[in-house]
Design a protein around this motif. Structure first.
Motif, mmCIF file in Angstrom:
data_model
loop_
_atom_site.group_PDB
_atom_site.id
_atom_site.type_symbol
_atom_site.label_atom_id
_atom_site.label_comp_id
_atom_site.label_asym_id
_atom_site.label_seq_id
_atom_site.Cartn_x
_atom_site.Cartn_y
_atom_site.Cartn_z
ATOM 1 N N VAL A 73 0.996 -1.369 0.099
ATOM 2 C CA VAL A 73 0.221 0.043 -0.011
ATOM 3 C C VAL A 73 0.879 1.207 0.066
ATOM 4 C CG1 VAL A 73 -1.699 1.376 1.239
ATOM 5 C CG2 VAL A 73 -1.756 -1.012 1.260
ATOM 6 N N GLY A 74 1.892 1.346 0.716
ATOM 7 C CA GLY A 74 3.027 2.211 0.891
ATOM 8 C C GLY A 74 3.589 2.733 -0.370
ATOM 9 N N LEU A 75 4.015 1.697 -1.153
ATOM 10 C CA LEU A 75 4.879 1.636 -2.158
ATOM 11 C C LEU A 75 3.611 2.124 -3.200
ATOM 12 C CD1 LEU A 75 7.180 1.120 -3.972
ATOM 13 C CD2 LEU A 75 6.410 -1.233 -4.583
ATOM 14 N N TRP A 76 2.583 1.690 -3.328
ATOM 15 C CA TRP A 76 1.729 2.085 -4.283
ATOM 16 C C TRP A 76 1.247 3.761 -4.191
ATOM 17 C CZ3 TRP A 76 0.710 0.910 -9.061
ATOM 18 C CH2 TRP A 76 0.860 -0.462 -9.466
ATOM 19 N N MET A 77 1.141 4.227 -2.829
ATOM 20 C CA MET A 77 1.183 5.628 -2.528
ATOM 21 C C MET A 77 2.372 6.380 -3.213
ATOM 22 S SD MET A 77 -0.388 5.369 1.282
ATOM 23 C CE MET A 77 -0.558 7.263 1.773
ATOM 24 N N LEU A 78 3.332 5.879 -2.816
ATOM 25 C CA LEU A 78 4.678 6.685 -3.275
ATOM 26 C C LEU A 78 4.807 6.818 -4.882
ATOM 27 C CD1 LEU A 78 7.491 5.015 -0.749
ATOM 28 C CD2 LEU A 78 6.591 7.410 -1.013
ATOM 29 N N LEU A 79 4.304 5.666 -5.455
ATOM 30 C CA LEU A 79 4.439 5.558 -7.052
ATOM 31 C C LEU A 79 3.251 6.413 -7.573
ATOM 32 C CD1 LEU A 79 5.010 1.827 -7.717
ATOM 33 C CD2 LEU A 79 6.642 3.858 -7.739
ATOM 34 N N LEU A 80 2.140 6.570 -7.062
ATOM 35 C CA LEU A 80 1.001 7.413 -7.437
ATOM 36 C C LEU A 80 1.313 8.842 -7.376
ATOM 37 C CD1 LEU A 80 -2.079 4.845 -6.856
ATOM 38 C CD2 LEU A 80 -0.736 5.390 -8.976
ATOM 39 N N THR A 81 1.865 9.186 -6.233
ATOM 40 C CA THR A 81 2.075 10.486 -5.871
ATOM 41 C C THR A 81 3.353 11.025 -6.400
ATOM 42 O OG1 THR A 81 3.088 9.803 -3.820
ATOM 43 C CG2 THR A 81 0.679 10.616 -3.766
ATOM 44 N N GLY A 82 4.461 10.060 -6.640
ATOM 45 C CA GLY A 82 5.768 10.445 -7.331
ATOM 46 C C GLY A 82 5.668 10.879 -8.666
ATOM 47 N N VAL A 83 4.832 10.340 -9.609
ATOM 48 C CA VAL A 83 4.640 10.815 -10.898
ATOM 49 C C VAL A 83 4.307 12.150 -10.970
ATOM 50 C CG1 VAL A 83 3.547 10.378 -13.143
ATOM 51 C CG2 VAL A 83 4.484 8.426 -11.715
ATOM 52 N N PRO A 84 2.990 12.428 -10.338
ATOM 53 C CA PRO A 84 2.605 14.007 -10.415
ATOM 54 C C PRO A 84 3.608 14.970 -9.900
ATOM 55 C CG PRO A 84 0.964 12.454 -9.442
ATOM 56 C CD PRO A 84 2.180 11.638 -9.529
ATOM 57 N N MET A 85 4.297 14.540 -8.669
ATOM 58 C CA MET A 85 5.547 15.606 -8.242
ATOM 59 C C MET A 85 6.692 15.754 -9.223
ATOM 60 S SD MET A 85 5.495 14.188 -4.342
ATOM 61 C CE MET A 85 7.156 14.857 -3.954
ATOM 62 N N LEU A 86 6.997 14.534 -9.879
ATOM 63 C CA LEU A 86 8.042 14.722 -10.739
ATOM 64 C C LEU A 86 7.573 15.456 -11.999
ATOM 65 C CD1 LEU A 86 10.557 13.891 -12.544
ATOM 66 C CD2 LEU A 86 9.526 11.855 -13.138
ATOM 67 N N ALA A 87 6.217 15.206 -12.528
ATOM 68 C CA ALA A 87 5.738 16.074 -13.606
ATOM 69 C C ALA A 87 5.828 17.692 -13.282
ATOM 70 C CB ALA A 87 4.384 15.734 -13.911
ATOM 71 N N GLY A 88 5.618 17.989 -12.067
ATOM 72 C CA GLY A 88 5.811 19.454 -11.875
ATOM 73 C C GLY A 88 7.068 20.143 -11.754
ATOM 74 N N VAL A 89 8.205 19.148 -11.718
ATOM 75 C CA VAL A 89 9.472 19.820 -11.762
ATOM 76 C C VAL A 89 10.494 18.652 -12.502
ATOM 77 C CG1 VAL A 89 9.392 20.945 -9.659
ATOM 78 C CG2 VAL A 89 10.102 18.730 -9.641
ATOM 79 N N ALA A 90 10.009 18.300 -13.649
ATOM 80 C CA ALA A 90 10.786 17.203 -14.418
ATOM 81 C C ALA A 90 11.988 17.599 -14.988
ATOM 82 C CB ALA A 90 9.771 16.531 -15.632
ATOM 83 N N THR A 91 12.190 18.893 -15.475
ATOM 84 C CA THR A 91 13.487 19.130 -15.835
ATOM 85 C C THR A 91 14.585 19.621 -14.836
ATOM 86 O OG1 THR A 91 12.645 21.509 -16.402
ATOM 87 C CG2 THR A 91 12.611 20.041 -18.093
ATOM 88 N N LYS A 92 14.057 20.072 -13.756
ATOM 89 C CA LYS A 92 14.943 20.200 -12.622
ATOM 90 C C LYS A 92 15.403 18.879 -12.121
ATOM 91 C CE LYS A 92 14.527 21.876 -7.879
ATOM 92 N NZ LYS A 92 13.769 22.833 -6.939
#
Length: 158
Positions: A73-92
């Protein structure tokens, strides 16, 4: 080629959404940190039990089995929130060595858990040597500490 993907991700609707609404990133990051706490707690529960530090009155196989359910459950939470977080600052992130360290450690951690740790620890642990259990625990805590530490360092370095 890979940088082009990161540029596309940041310019995507998800990247713009994460970047343009200041509170959005904070809310997603808060859920990400809750996932990290859940995953980290389950890793510590399993591995400290394998080291005979905690829950000595509970069979280690029971602790590992129960904690692994919440680990997923924790891993899925990390993956599902990590992608949007990356999207906001991807080039950085693309230019940040700690991001790549975290991604490599995350891949190693996931492969370690699902190809080595869980198959080895499935079932009764009485047939396994104590040193095997201890080495498994130390390796697990090390790789997940690296994931968390390098992830935290992404924020400090940019």
């Amino acid at each position: 080629m890979l940088f082009s993907f990161f540029e596309w991700l940041e310019a995507s609707a998800l990247g713009v959404f994460m970047k343009d609404l200041p509170a959005t990133f904070a809310v997603v990051e808060a859920v990400h940190l809750m996932g990290l706490a859940l995953l980290g707690g389950t890793v510590l529960a399993q591995d400290l039990r394998l080291l005979n530090v905690i829950l000595r009155d509970v069979p280690s196989s029971v602790v590992v089995e129960q904690a692994h359910r919440w680990f997923k459950v924790g891993l899925w939470m990390l993956l599902l929130t990590g992608v949007p977080m990356l999207a906001g600052v991807a080039t950085k992130c693309y230019h940040n060595p700690f991001y790549w360290t975290k991604m490599a450690a995350l891949l190693i951690g996931v492969l370690f858990v699902f190809t080595l740790k869980q198959p080895l620890l499935r079932g009764d642990h009485a047939g396994l040597r104590p040193v095997t259990l201890k080495m498994m625990a130390l390796a697990s805590m090390s790789v997940w500490f690296l994931v968390a530490a390098s992830g935290r360092w992404i924020g400090f370095s940019g």
